[in-house]
Design a protein around this motif. Structure first.
Motif, PDB file in Angstrom:
ATOM      1  N   ASP A 165      -7.733  -7.491  -0.968  1.00 36.99           N
ATOM      2  CA  ASP A 165      -6.299  -7.765  -1.035  1.00 36.99           C
ATOM      3  C   ASP A 165      -5.858  -8.316  -2.390  1.00 36.99           C
ATOM      4  N   GLY A 166      -4.569  -8.453  -2.522  1.00 33.56           N
ATOM      5  CA  GLY A 166      -3.996  -9.044  -3.729  1.00 33.56           C
ATOM      6  C   GLY A 166      -3.801  -8.088  -4.891  1.00 33.56           C
ATOM      7  N   ARG A 204      -1.942  -5.663  -7.112  1.00 33.57           N
ATOM      8  CA  ARG A 204      -0.525  -5.388  -7.354  1.00 33.57           C
ATOM      9  C   ARG A 204      -0.353  -4.446  -8.548  1.00 33.57           C
ATOM     10  N   ASN A 205      -1.139  -3.390  -8.525  1.00 28.73           N
ATOM     11  CA  ASN A 205      -1.085  -2.353  -9.543  1.00 28.73           C
ATOM     12  C   ASN A 205      -1.054  -1.020  -8.801  1.00 28.73           C
ATOM     13  N   TYR A 206      -0.068  -0.178  -9.113  1.00 28.48           N
ATOM     14  CA  TYR A 206       0.107   1.073  -8.383  1.00 28.48           C
ATOM     15  C   TYR A 206      -1.097   2.003  -8.506  1.00 28.48           C
ATOM     16  N   ARG A 254      -3.833   0.648  -6.310  1.00 27.42           N
ATOM     17  CA  ARG A 254      -3.462   0.881  -4.909  1.00 27.42           C
ATOM     18  C   ARG A 254      -3.665   2.345  -4.536  1.00 27.42           C
ATOM     19  N   ASP A 314      -1.578  -4.696   3.112  1.00 30.74           N
ATOM     20  CA  ASP A 314      -2.202  -5.904   2.563  1.00 30.74           C
ATOM     21  C   ASP A 314      -1.530  -7.102   3.220  1.00 30.74           C
ATOM     22  N   THR A 357       0.940 -10.061   1.705  1.00 30.38           N
ATOM     23  CA  THR A 357       2.322  -9.873   1.265  1.00 30.38           C
ATOM     24  C   THR A 357       3.145  -9.221   2.381  1.00 30.38           C
ATOM     25  N   ASP A 362       5.584  -7.246   1.432  1.00 26.23           N
ATOM     26  CA  ASP A 362       6.055  -6.049   0.740  1.00 26.23           C
ATOM     27  C   ASP A 362       5.273  -4.829   1.228  1.00 26.23           C
ATOM     28  N   ARG A 366       4.895  -1.958   0.107  1.00 20.18           N
ATOM     29  CA  ARG A 366       4.321  -1.085  -0.926  1.00 20.18           C
ATOM     30  C   ARG A 366       2.828  -1.336  -1.142  1.00 20.18           C
ATOM     31  N   TRP A 367       2.340  -2.523  -0.772  1.00 19.14           N
ATOM     32  CA  TRP A 367       0.981  -2.898  -1.141  1.00 19.14           C
ATOM     33  C   TRP A 367       0.021  -2.732   0.014  1.00 19.14           C
ATOM     34  N   CYS A 390      -4.411  -2.110   1.030  1.00 20.25           N
ATOM     35  CA  CYS A 390      -5.775  -2.403   0.609  1.00 20.25           C
ATOM     36  C   CYS A 390      -6.744  -1.725   1.559  1.00 20.25           C
TER      37      CYS A 390
END
Length: 140
Positions: A29-30, A32-34, A37, A73, A76, A78, A80-81, A83
């Motif tokens: 997790d954690g 935060r890069n497209y 991901r 994930d 968050t 959000d 979008r993220w 894992c």
């Protein structure tokens, strides 16, 4: 099977911590890069990866296996993220340093050499075999 490299700062999540997570594994997790991901979205159950200590050590120290496909994930809200979950498979008997990787011409095109900041990255089959050889894991 595809091959990957997962980078972690050992003071945040170390190889020893990954091994302690056991067979159940742990979500990666954690991120935060497209691009990282998207790499996780491409993973399949059973894909293998190198566990790489970044910032401290700068070396491949273990082998992990993807044990859960990309999912939300939980660190968050959000959407979008995402894992994957990974579990430890084995130690690398002789950790392979970034310096050794950069010095090996067979690894000159490796993502780690050319985009060292990417936290989850693909590893080509021949690169996987070469790092396994360097680390004392021939035949992996």
């Amino acid at each position: 099977m595809a091959y990957w490299l997962f980078k972690s700062e050992p003071f945040k999540w170390s190889w020893e911590m990954q091994k302690a997570a056991g067979k159940k594994g742990q979500q990666w997790d954690g991120v935060r890069n497209y691009q990282a991901r998207n790499n996780m979205r491409a993973m399949q159950i059973g894909d293998r990866g190198f566990f790489y200590h970044s910032n401290e050590g700068l070396e491949v120290v273990g082998i992990v296996e993807v044990c859960a496909l990309a999912h939300h994930d939980t660190t968050t809200d959000d959407p979008r993220w995402e894992c994957v979950d990974i579990r430890a498979v084995k130690d690398v008997p002789k950790p392979v340093t970034l310096e050794e990787i950069k010095a090996n011409e067979k690894l000159a095109k490796m993502v780690l050499v050319n985009n060292s900041r990417l936290s989850v990255q693909p590893v080509a089959e021949d690169e996987w075999a070469e790092i396994c050889r360097m680390g004392g894991l021939e035949g992996e």
